[in-house]
Design a protein around this motif. Structure first.
Motif, PDB file in Angstrom:
ATOM      1  N   GLU A 145       0.669  -1.068   0.063  1.00 44.47           N
ATOM      2  CA  GLU A 145       0.008   0.004  -0.127  1.00 44.47           C
ATOM      3  C   GLU A 145       0.862   1.321  -0.072  1.00 44.47           C
ATOM      4  O   GLU A 145       0.526   2.109  -0.743  1.00 44.47           O
ATOM      5  CB  GLU A 145      -0.817  -0.089   1.391  1.00 44.47           C
ATOM      6  CG  GLU A 145      -1.881  -1.146   1.109  1.00 44.47           C
ATOM      7  CD  GLU A 145      -2.993  -1.178   2.395  1.00 44.47           C
ATOM      8  OE1 GLU A 145      -3.974  -1.124   2.443  1.00 44.47           O
ATOM      9  OE2 GLU A 145      -2.081  -1.098   3.543  1.00 44.47           O
ATOM     10  N   SER A 146       1.820   1.266   0.821  1.00 42.87           N
ATOM     11  CA  SER A 146       2.818   2.448   0.802  1.00 42.87           C
ATOM     12  C   SER A 146       3.517   2.433  -0.682  1.00 42.87           C
ATOM     13  O   SER A 146       3.490   3.724  -1.173  1.00 42.87           O
ATOM     14  CB  SER A 146       3.853   2.188   2.037  1.00 42.87           C
ATOM     15  OG  SER A 146       3.128   2.028   3.049  1.00 42.87           O
ATOM     16  N   GLY A 176      -9.324   1.646   0.184  1.00 45.45           N
ATOM     17  CA  GLY A 176     -10.393   0.853  -0.148  1.00 45.45           C
ATOM     18  C   GLY A 176     -10.253  -0.578  -0.661  1.00 45.45           C
ATOM     19  O   GLY A 176      -8.906  -0.901  -0.542  1.00 45.45           O
ATOM     20  N   ALA A 177     -11.188  -1.280  -1.349  1.00 48.44           N
ATOM     21  CA  ALA A 177     -10.776  -2.527  -1.661  1.00 48.44           C
ATOM     22  C   ALA A 177      -9.857  -2.633  -2.709  1.00 48.44           C
ATOM     23  O   ALA A 177      -9.139  -3.767  -2.930  1.00 48.44           O
ATOM     24  CB  ALA A 177     -12.093  -3.061  -2.316  1.00 48.44           C
ATOM     25  N   GLU A 178      -9.750  -1.692  -3.590  1.00 53.43           N
ATOM     26  CA  GLU A 178      -8.688  -1.717  -4.709  1.00 53.43           C
ATOM     27  C   GLU A 178      -7.354  -1.132  -4.246  1.00 53.43           C
ATOM     28  O   GLU A 178      -6.622  -0.841  -5.344  1.00 53.43           O
ATOM     29  CB  GLU A 178      -9.086  -0.728  -5.878  1.00 53.43           C
ATOM     30  CG  GLU A 178     -10.670  -1.493  -6.425  1.00 53.43           C
ATOM     31  CD  GLU A 178     -11.159  -0.635  -7.694  1.00 53.43           C
ATOM     32  OE1 GLU A 178     -10.526   0.308  -8.009  1.00 53.43           O
ATOM     33  OE2 GLU A 178     -11.882  -1.069  -8.169  1.00 53.43           O
TER      34      GLU A 178
END
Length: 342
Positions: free
Chosen positions: A141-142, A238-240
């Motif tokens: 994510e980072s 979010g999910a994406e």
């Protein structure tokens, strides 16, 4: 009206408003029938006093808005903090490339008729400050966010202007070296006023003045945010995956060499083995600039310029550790300038 404020020290530049003042400001901005349901002061900023204002009933397109109020003229401000709100409003149209990521100004009032301070109402952006949740993000994510950060920074720097320095009411200059030397001279005076030793800054300025031709190889002014880091980026998860949904607080924006932006300074001074993969992802998205002797000289000049702003701020706010770090970084910049002088 339900009013929630933050208790602050008397010397703080933030100044709370009364419920009556906020109600009057909303009526001027949104019409005499505007009713304020609540106003909650928000923390996190270091300069403006900011409120989340809820209007009831929904008499405007934006039911919840952000009210930002500048410090009064009596507050102790340095040269780079003067007229920040007016500067931001002047430069805001040039952030059009960010589309929905930048807040829209709904109303602005610099008349000083209702209160003795400038203020603006802006749209409320979604998301949470990136730096508040950075530790909760996974490595993947980072990386995704740092790639987006690089693209956003490139978008901002892709906007060309007509003069260096500024924006109004800060002076503008036809040559980049003049804008840099102006900022350095202002910092020198501010440092002296904060009882900081200016010997090394004065020596750096003389070398930079002698290398003005190297600075003036930068011929096209580009838009710089001036304060773009994780605390001024809003994200949604979010999910994406996470995405950056807001770029805020562009009141320190000016025109110059993209490599002089605060973002680039922080990237250079905070690099470590731990964050190298993240920073590499930023540069892959932004585009790595060529490394030459001239660019290294300019980088040292920009380091002195940015430290010149940070040092007196740290001294004024009693951050002794940051003062010592700033002194060390200024010394390093001076050594580099001596080594690289044309």
């Amino acid at each position: 009206m339900e009013l929630t404020t933050i208790e602050r020290a008397p010397a703080d530049a933030h100044r709370a408003l009364t419920a009556e003042q906020i109600a009057a400001m909303c009526r001027r901005a949104f019409g005499e029938s505007a009713v304020v349901a609540s106003a909650r002061e928000l923390g996190g900023g270091t300069f403006n006093t900011t409120y989340l204002v809820s209007l009831a009933p929904a008499q405007v397109e934006e039911r919840r808005v952000i009210l930002r109020v500048a410090p009064p003229d009596s507050a102790a401000l340095s040269w780079d903090e003067a007229a920040l709100m007016r500067r931001e409003l002047h430069v805001q149209p040039y952030f059009a490339g960010l589309s929905t990521l930048a807040p829209r100004t709904l109303a602005a009032d610099f008349t000083r008729q209702l209160i003795d301070r400038d203020y603006v109402f802006q749209t409320l952006l979604p998301g949470e400050r990136w730096d508040d949740v950075a530790d909760a993000l996974s490595p993947a994510e980072s990386l995704a966010l740092w790639e987006q950060f690089g693209r956003i920074t490139r978008t901002i720097h892709g906007t060309a202007g007509s003069a260096f320095g500024g924006p109004f009411p800060v002076p503008e200059f036809p040559a980049w070296s003049e804008a840099v030397l102006y900022r350095l001279a202002c910092s020198l005076r501010t440092m002296a006023g904060a009882s900081l030793d200016v010997t090394e800054m004065a020596a750096a300025i003389e070398i930079i003045r002698g290398g003005a031709a190297v600075l003036d190889e930068i011929r096209e002014p580009r838009l710089l945010h001036g304060d773009l880091w994780l605390f001024n980026l809003l994200i949604e998860r979010g999910a994406e995956g996470p995405r950056i949904v807001g770029v805020i607080d562009a009141d320190r924006a000016f025109w110059g060499d993209p490599m002089a932006d605060w973002t680039m300074f922080v990237l250079s001074k905070s690099a470590s083995p731990d964050n190298r993969p993240l920073y590499d992802r930023f540069w892959e998205a932004y585009g790595r600039p060529p490394q030459t002797r001239a660019s290294a000289f300019r980088a040292a000049a920009y380091e002195a310029m940015n430290v010149g702003v940070a040092l007196p701020w740290a001294a004024r706010h009693g951050h002794g550790d940051l003062v010592e770090r700033g002194k060390r970084e200024l010394r390093e910049a001076l050594e580099a300038l001596r080594r690289l002088r044309p």
